[in-house]
Motif scaffolding. Structure first.
Motif, PDB file in Angstrom:
ATOM      1  N   ASP A 531       0.806  -1.035  -0.146  1.00 19.72           N
ATOM      2  CA  ASP A 531      -0.133  -0.245  -0.029  1.00 19.72           C
ATOM      3  C   ASP A 531       0.828   1.444   0.121  1.00 19.72           C
ATOM      4  OD1 ASP A 531      -2.141  -1.653   0.226  1.00 19.72           O
ATOM      5  OD2 ASP A 531      -2.782  -1.452   2.312  1.00 19.72           O
ATOM      6  N   TYR A 532       2.140   1.193  -0.102  1.00 23.05           N
ATOM      7  CA  TYR A 532       3.007   2.365   0.223  1.00 23.05           C
ATOM      8  C   TYR A 532       2.954   3.309  -0.996  1.00 23.05           C
ATOM      9  CZ  TYR A 532       7.260   5.132   0.873  1.00 23.05           C
ATOM     10  OH  TYR A 532       8.182   6.008   0.846  1.00 23.05           O
ATOM     11  N   VAL A 533       2.854   4.524  -0.581  1.00 25.85           N
ATOM     12  CA  VAL A 533       2.670   5.584  -1.491  1.00 25.85           C
ATOM     13  C   VAL A 533       4.051   6.548  -1.409  1.00 25.85           C
ATOM     14  CG1 VAL A 533       1.464   7.602  -2.172  1.00 25.85           C
ATOM     15  CG2 VAL A 533       0.217   5.773  -1.423  1.00 25.85           C
ATOM     16  N   GLY A 534       4.430   7.035  -0.459  1.00 28.08           N
ATOM     17  CA  GLY A 534       5.498   7.720  -0.219  1.00 28.08           C
ATOM     18  C   GLY A 534       5.673   8.213   1.149  1.00 28.08           C
ATOM     19  N   SER A 535       6.792   9.106   1.525  1.00 27.73           N
ATOM     20  CA  SER A 535       7.023   9.369   2.801  1.00 27.73           C
ATOM     21  C   SER A 535       7.404  10.972   2.859  1.00 27.73           C
ATOM     22  CB  SER A 535       8.248   8.835   3.174  1.00 27.73           C
ATOM     23  OG  SER A 535       8.256   7.300   3.176  1.00 27.73           O
ATOM     24  N   TYR A 536       6.696  11.640   4.032  1.00 29.55           N
ATOM     25  CA  TYR A 536       7.157  12.989   4.328  1.00 29.55           C
ATOM     26  C   TYR A 536       8.180  13.077   5.457  1.00 29.55           C
ATOM     27  CZ  TYR A 536       6.673  17.888   5.423  1.00 29.55           C
ATOM     28  OH  TYR A 536       6.867  18.958   5.774  1.00 29.55           O
ATOM     29  N   SER A 537       9.229  13.526   5.214  1.00 28.96           N
ATOM     30  CA  SER A 537      10.510  13.503   6.318  1.00 28.96           C
ATOM     31  C   SER A 537      10.584  14.923   6.868  1.00 28.96           C
ATOM     32  CB  SER A 537      11.430  12.852   5.832  1.00 28.96           C
ATOM     33  OG  SER A 537      11.451  11.498   5.555  1.00 28.96           O
ATOM     34  N   VAL A 538      10.951  14.889   8.169  1.00 30.27           N
ATOM     35  CA  VAL A 538      11.258  16.048   8.836  1.00 30.27           C
ATOM     36  C   VAL A 538      12.540  16.000   9.279  1.00 30.27           C
ATOM     37  CG1 VAL A 538      10.713  17.797  10.664  1.00 30.27           C
ATOM     38  CG2 VAL A 538       8.985  16.446   9.333  1.00 30.27           C
ATOM     39  N   LEU A 539      13.461  16.539   8.655  1.00 23.19           N
ATOM     40  CA  LEU A 539      15.000  16.707   9.119  1.00 23.19           C
ATOM     41  C   LEU A 539      15.320  17.459  10.392  1.00 23.19           C
ATOM     42  CD1 LEU A 539      18.135  15.642   8.815  1.00 23.19           C
ATOM     43  CD2 LEU A 539      18.316  17.906   7.400  1.00 23.19           C
ATOM     44  N   GLY A 540      15.457  16.906  11.558  1.00 16.87           N
ATOM     45  CA  GLY A 540      15.552  17.405  12.849  1.00 16.87           C
ATOM     46  C   GLY A 540      17.003  17.270  13.125  1.00 16.87           C
ATOM     47  N   GLY A 541      17.575  17.945  14.568  1.00 20.29           N
ATOM     48  CA  GLY A 541      18.710  17.905  14.977  1.00 20.29           C
ATOM     49  C   GLY A 541      18.788  17.331  16.622  1.00 20.29           C
ATOM     50  N   THR A 542      19.762  17.698  17.221  1.00 19.21           N
ATOM     51  CA  THR A 542      19.995  17.046  18.544  1.00 19.21           C
ATOM     52  C   THR A 542      19.386  18.007  19.614  1.00 19.21           C
ATOM     53  OG1 THR A 542      22.294  18.164  18.618  1.00 19.21           O
ATOM     54  CG2 THR A 542      22.169  15.925  17.929  1.00 19.21           C
ATOM     55  N   GLN A 543      18.618  18.928  19.085  1.00 20.58           N
ATOM     56  CA  GLN A 543      18.015  20.107  20.132  1.00 20.58           C
ATOM     57  C   GLN A 543      16.576  20.092  19.470  1.00 20.58           C
ATOM     58  OE1 GLN A 543      20.561  23.252  19.472  1.00 20.58           O
ATOM     59  NE2 GLN A 543      22.275  22.448  20.778  1.00 20.58           N
ATOM     60  N   THR A 544      15.781  20.103  20.410  1.00 22.58           N
ATOM     61  CA  THR A 544      14.353  20.564  20.334  1.00 22.58           C
ATOM     62  C   THR A 544      13.939  22.061  20.295  1.00 22.58           C
ATOM     63  OG1 THR A 544      13.854  20.374  22.551  1.00 22.58           O
ATOM     64  CG2 THR A 544      13.622  18.309  21.320  1.00 22.58           C
ATOM     65  N   GLY A 545      12.858  22.367  19.571  1.00 23.60           N
ATOM     66  CA  GLY A 545      12.528  23.702  19.415  1.00 23.60           C
ATOM     67  C   GLY A 545      11.087  23.882  18.863  1.00 23.60           C
ATOM     68  N   SER A 546      10.648  24.817  18.204  1.00 20.58           N
ATOM     69  CA  SER A 546       9.754  25.152  17.540  1.00 20.58           C
ATOM     70  C   SER A 546       9.938  25.963  16.089  1.00 20.58           C
ATOM     71  CB  SER A 546       8.593  25.923  18.278  1.00 20.58           C
ATOM     72  OG  SER A 546       7.501  26.103  17.637  1.00 20.58           O
ATOM     73  N   LEU A 547       9.691  25.120  15.059  1.00 16.87           N
ATOM     74  CA  LEU A 547       9.745  25.756  13.750  1.00 16.87           C
ATOM     75  C   LEU A 547       8.931  24.945  12.574  1.00 16.87           C
ATOM     76  CD1 LEU A 547      13.138  26.372  11.759  1.00 16.87           C
ATOM     77  CD2 LEU A 547      11.133  25.851  10.816  1.00 16.87           C
ATOM     78  N   LEU A 548       7.667  25.556  12.465  1.00 16.83           N
ATOM     79  CA  LEU A 548       6.910  24.940  11.494  1.00 16.83           C
ATOM     80  C   LEU A 548       7.332  24.531  10.130  1.00 16.83           C
ATOM     81  CD1 LEU A 548       5.428  25.122  14.058  1.00 16.83           C
ATOM     82  CD2 LEU A 548       3.280  25.597  12.684  1.00 16.83           C
ATOM     83  N   THR A 549       7.274  23.609   9.546  1.00 22.86           N
ATOM     84  CA  THR A 549       7.488  23.370   8.235  1.00 22.86           C
ATOM     85  C   THR A 549       6.173  22.875   7.480  1.00 22.86           C
ATOM     86  OG1 THR A 549       7.976  21.095   8.382  1.00 22.86           O
ATOM     87  CG2 THR A 549       9.732  22.762   8.775  1.00 22.86           C
ATOM     88  N   GLU A 550       6.032  23.018   6.024  1.00 21.73           N
ATOM     89  CA  GLU A 550       4.778  22.359   5.642  1.00 21.73           C
ATOM     90  C   GLU A 550       5.383  21.681   4.107  1.00 21.73           C
ATOM     91  OE1 GLU A 550       0.338  23.500   3.976  1.00 21.73           O
ATOM     92  OE2 GLU A 550       1.843  25.018   4.634  1.00 21.73           O
ATOM     93  N   GLY A 551       4.994  20.530   3.771  1.00 19.89           N
ATOM     94  CA  GLY A 551       5.006  20.005   2.335  1.00 19.89           C
ATOM     95  C   GLY A 551       4.015  19.072   1.950  1.00 19.89           C
ATOM     96  N   CYS A 552       4.219  18.049   1.184  1.00 21.41           N
ATOM     97  CA  CYS A 552       3.294  17.056   0.985  1.00 21.41           C
ATOM     98  C   CYS A 552       3.751  15.737   0.467  1.00 21.41           C
ATOM     99  CB  CYS A 552       2.356  17.689  -0.278  1.00 21.41           C
ATOM    100  SG  CYS A 552       3.093  17.823  -1.773  1.00 21.41           S
ATOM    101  N   VAL A 553       2.738  14.835   0.352  1.00 26.90           N
ATOM    102  CA  VAL A 553       3.152  13.465  -0.359  1.00 26.90           C
ATOM    103  C   VAL A 553       2.138  13.656  -1.314  1.00 26.90           C
ATOM    104  CG1 VAL A 553       2.881  11.073  -0.186  1.00 26.90           C
ATOM    105  CG2 VAL A 553       3.745  12.255   1.926  1.00 26.90           C
ATOM    106  N   PRO A 554       2.510  13.556  -2.703  1.00 21.89           N
ATOM    107  CA  PRO A 554       1.549  13.325  -3.890  1.00 21.89           C
ATOM    108  C   PRO A 554       0.856  11.965  -3.760  1.00 21.89           C
ATOM    109  CG  PRO A 554       3.708  14.542  -4.616  1.00 21.89           C
ATOM    110  CD  PRO A 554       3.825  13.757  -3.090  1.00 21.89           C
ATOM    111  N   LEU A 555      -0.318  11.971  -3.967  1.00 21.60           N
ATOM    112  CA  LEU A 555      -1.368  10.813  -4.229  1.00 21.60           C
ATOM    113  C   LEU A 555      -1.492  10.582  -5.699  1.00 21.60           C
ATOM    114  CD1 LEU A 555      -3.640  11.566  -1.186  1.00 21.60           C
ATOM    115  CD2 LEU A 555      -1.570  10.237  -1.087  1.00 21.60           C
ATOM    116  N   THR A 556      -1.457  11.659  -6.437  1.00 21.53           N
ATOM    117  CA  THR A 556      -1.652  11.434  -8.001  1.00 21.53           C
ATOM    118  C   THR A 556      -1.536   9.969  -8.729  1.00 21.53           C
ATOM    119  OG1 THR A 556      -1.563  13.780  -8.063  1.00 21.53           O
ATOM    120  CG2 THR A 556      -2.038  12.610 -10.100  1.00 21.53           C
ATOM    121  N   THR A 557      -0.176   9.811  -8.674  1.00 25.12           N
ATOM    122  CA  THR A 557       0.111   8.402  -9.281  1.00 25.12           C
ATOM    123  C   THR A 557      -0.471   7.426  -8.750  1.00 25.12           C
ATOM    124  OG1 THR A 557       2.219   9.369 -10.177  1.00 25.12           O
ATOM    125  CG2 THR A 557       2.090   7.186 -10.128  1.00 25.12           C
TER     126      THR A 557
END
Length: 725
Positions: A531-557
């Motif tokens: 059932d796998y379609v794709g992955s959305y990854s969030v590249l983080g670091g060794t410290q926590t905090g707050s920084l919002l990101t946005e992207g997508c996983v295309p479902l069209t294909t």
């Protein structure tokens, strides 16, 4: 390690002493003339800044030039570079010598890789760090342009090693090798293009532990410099610890007994992800959004609906997949630049962004605010295309490149064939990244397990492009995390996934720290699900905090595959919405292979939207995307799938100047000495707008000031749009 850390520490101490002496003398002089008044804190700060600038100007710094010397050469795909035996040999020997440079050398692999993140120390006379952090502006408006001179100094240092290697050959052979190096530049790794038949999209060139090369003594086998980088017998203490229990060699999806990289799993996962990576690249180009909107993943850049994804967000997926949730080097932003794959990957990102310059030629870097403390900037500072790209000097006196300076890659001695013209760009995108053209097939898309492979088809009238949009906090965890997306009934949905979201199939403990990884083998590979379609990854670091990101996983294909298999009548919302509601699910996996409840992650939200598509009018054009419409019923019963409206914070983007404030090509006096300046460039630089670099963090954090600076308006079917007032 002492040989590296002490000179840097000494430089910082000497700088501080000189600065203190300057200020002390100035205060004494001031007091001598004005006995009745002590200098104010503001006067002290202004004098400190003035003194620092004077000392900066006196510093003798290494100038970033890239590879210059009259020849402007092409950066080629790594598999294409290998076809030239002499250049491939020099590339590998240059990398080997580069990695062997003493860590105390500012042009060593160690020091240049260390600019990106750890060990959080200064470089090339920059001076004391502004914050205890790395220089890389991930999640910032300068992400794309900052990495361009960064790659250039890496290429410059490596190329010098190539020159040194040639000098070790007998004089009778040097003409041959010198001819080969003239047009030799760093290669890129295109992870989205269909690989040659029978091969993975992760070349064996990056996976082979050893490689055969020609040295003055003849054919020999060496450790493959594209496989790993060694810190030595132990990880330098100034690194502050590292992945996989401080292992002193870079690792990819590491496993133990013995400790080693699991490149085969990396290759397998990337092969499963390729179609979705390809789709993300393709639909970014046909969005035709502003360059500033598609270059950065920070949510504040999403001020136009056409910009539902970014090249930075796609870039994150390669980092987390190559590094692996078992805790490899590329999995952590702080350490990632030490993996040789980082450089091949980032040259490809630079290539895609250079191609996009042809796609949206009248846009460039967006105006933005620094949203987290960095080595060179404080949180809240405003930046634009004229802001200095610290710490990369274009002169030996500390004048830094700006984004406007390096818009033309020829300035740094290289180009990409796919970015030479608008026609070359369109042709490359259509031929390499559009679906249904290459004849390759993916795994079965049928829920019943039938052999129904599908790789997509050309877009046609009545089609919609459908995506799973994801909003995520970049630093929610100590490390990265990935949302794996599925479509079908071959597995449990997200809603009834086994509580409490601990991945029983992964032989790991639940530790989320990057410094105490377990010694298990590998986590469950979700990309092998039917059932796998794709992955959305969030590249983080060794410290926590707050920084919002946005992207997508295309479902069209994937929906095209369901259409071909008879599960939906078309890929328009009227036929797909109900199917998606019943069959869309996702799993979030973080450090150690631990599965997380999406609602337990701070600021994680998902929703589905679709845009009508008008097919391209010809083979040398792109399809047209209409406005997106949200499909709220698809995710309303999924974790983190309820309606959400983003409200800008004090450090989010404050707008985009659609009238560029830069001049292109760059002014003649911004080109490095010795570089052949293109004709038609004005001899004097235009006035630079610097007011946006003076906004203080305290002023932006004020609630009343936020009301004065930011206003919002809702556009139907669109996100909140921010404007400077």
């Amino acid at each position: 390690m002492a040989g590296f850390s002490k000179p840097r520490g000494l430089l910082s101490t000497l700088f501080a002493i000189l600065l203190l002496l300057q200020v002390t003398v100035a205060i004494s002089h001031h007091a001598h003339h004005e006995h009745a008044r002590n200098p104010t804190p503001t006067e002290m700060e202004e004098h400190m800044e003035k003194t620092k600038r004077l000392l900066d100007e006196r510093a003798d710094r290494i100038k970033v030039t890239g590879v210059l010397g009259g020849t402007r050469a092409e950066r080629k795909e790594v598999r294409d570079l290998k076809k030239n035996a002499d250049q491939w040999n020099l590339y590998l020997l240059g990398m080997e010598r580069f990695m062997a440079k003493a860590k105390s050398d500012p042009l060593s692999y160690y020091q240049i890789a260390g600019v990106h993140g750890r060990p959080y120390v200064t470089w090339n006379g920059f001076g004391p760090l502004t914050n205890n952090a790395g220089f890389c502006p991930h999640g910032q408006g300068l992400f794309g342009s900052w990495h361009r001179p960064y790659l250039a100094i890496f290429e410059q240092a490596w190329y010098q090693c190539v020159v040194e290697v040639i000098a070790t050959f007998p004089s009778s052979q040097r003409a041959r090798w010198t001819a080969a190096r003239q047009t030799l530049r760093l290669p890129y790794w295109d992870w989205a293009v269909a690989p040659p038949s029978g091969e993975s999209n992760m070349p064996t060139l990056l996976r082979d532990p050893t490689v055969s090369v020609t040295k003055p003594s003849g054919k020999v086998t060496i450790n493959n410099p594209l496989y790993s980088y060694s810190f030595g017998s132990s990880l330098p203490s100034e690194m502050g610890g590292g992945p996989w229990n401080n292992w002193p060699i870079t690792l990819r999806r590491p496993v133990s007994n013995p400790t080693r990289s699991n490149n085969n799993e990396v290759s397998s996962m990337l092969q499963s992800m390729r179609t979705n990576l390809r789709d993300r690249v393709y639909y970014l180009f046909i969005s035709k959004a502003s360059w500033g909107y598609v270059s950065s993943e920070q949510i504040g850049a999403r001020t136009e609906i056409a910009s539902v994804d970014s090249f930075e967000s796609v870039h994150d997926a390669i980092h987390t997949t190559v590094g692996g949730d078992s805790g490899g080097t590329m999995y952590y932003l702080d350490y990632s630049a030490f993996d040789p794959a980082f450089w091949l990957h980032h040259v490809n990102i630079d290539r895609l962004l250079a191609m996009y310059q042809k796609n949206s030629p009248n846009t460039w870097v967006a105006n933005s605010n620094i949203n987290r403390p960095m080595a060179q900037w404080n949180q809240g500072e405003a930046k634009n295309a004229n802001s200095p790209l610290k710490p990369f000097p274009k002169t030996t006196k500390g004048d830094y490149y700006t984004s406007n300076d390096i818009k033309d890659t020829l300035l740094l001695g290289y180009y990409y064939a796919d970015a030479q013209s608008t026609g070359a760009m369109v042709s490359a995108v259509n031929n390499k990244y559009s679906g249904g053209r290459n004849g390759l097939r993916a795994r079965s898309v049928g829920e019943d397990g039938a052999n129904l492979p599908y790789d997509g088809r050309p877009l046609k009238a009545g089609d919609y492009h459908t995506i799973l949009s994801i909003i995520a906090n970049k630093f929610a965890l100590e490390g990265s995390y990935t949302a794996h997306c599925f479509l079908g009934n071959g597995g449990n949905s997200t809603g009834n996934s086994t509580a409490p979201y601990s991945n029983s199939t992964a032989p790991f403990g639940n530790s989320t720290t990057p410094h105490s990884n377990s010694t298990g083998s590998t986590s469950y590979d979700y990309t092998q699900s039917p059932d796998y379609v794709g992955s959305y990854s969030v590249l983080g670091g060794t410290q926590t905090g707050s920084l919002l990101t946005e992207g997508c996983v295309p479902l069209t294909t994937a929906l095209m595959g369901k259409e071909a298999a008879g599960y939906v009548k078309s890929i328009a919302p009227k036929d797909t919405e109900d199917y998606l509601k019943k069959n869309l699910y996702y799993k979030i996996v973080g450090p150690g292979g631990v599965e997380y409840n999406p609602e337990d992650l701070e600021d994680f939200h998902v929703y589905v939207q679709a845009a009508p598509v008008t097919p391209a009018s010809s083979g040398d054009a792109f399809p047209e995307l209409g406005d997106y419409i949200k499909l709220p019923t698809v995710t309303e019963n999924l974790p983190a799938g309820q309606p959400y409206t983003w409200v800008p914070g004090p450090y989010d983007y404050i707008g985009y100047n659609e009238t560029p404030s830069y001049e292109y090509p760059a002014p003649a006096d911004s080109y490095p000495s010795g570089y052949p300046v293109p004709s038609g460039i004005p001899s004097e630089a235009p006035s630079r707008r610097t007011s946006q670099d003076t906004v203080s963090a305290s002023r932006l954090s004020s609630t009343s000031t936020r009301r004065a600076i930011i206003c919002t308006r809702i556009i139907p079917n669109r996100r909140i749009v921010s404007h400077v007032v």
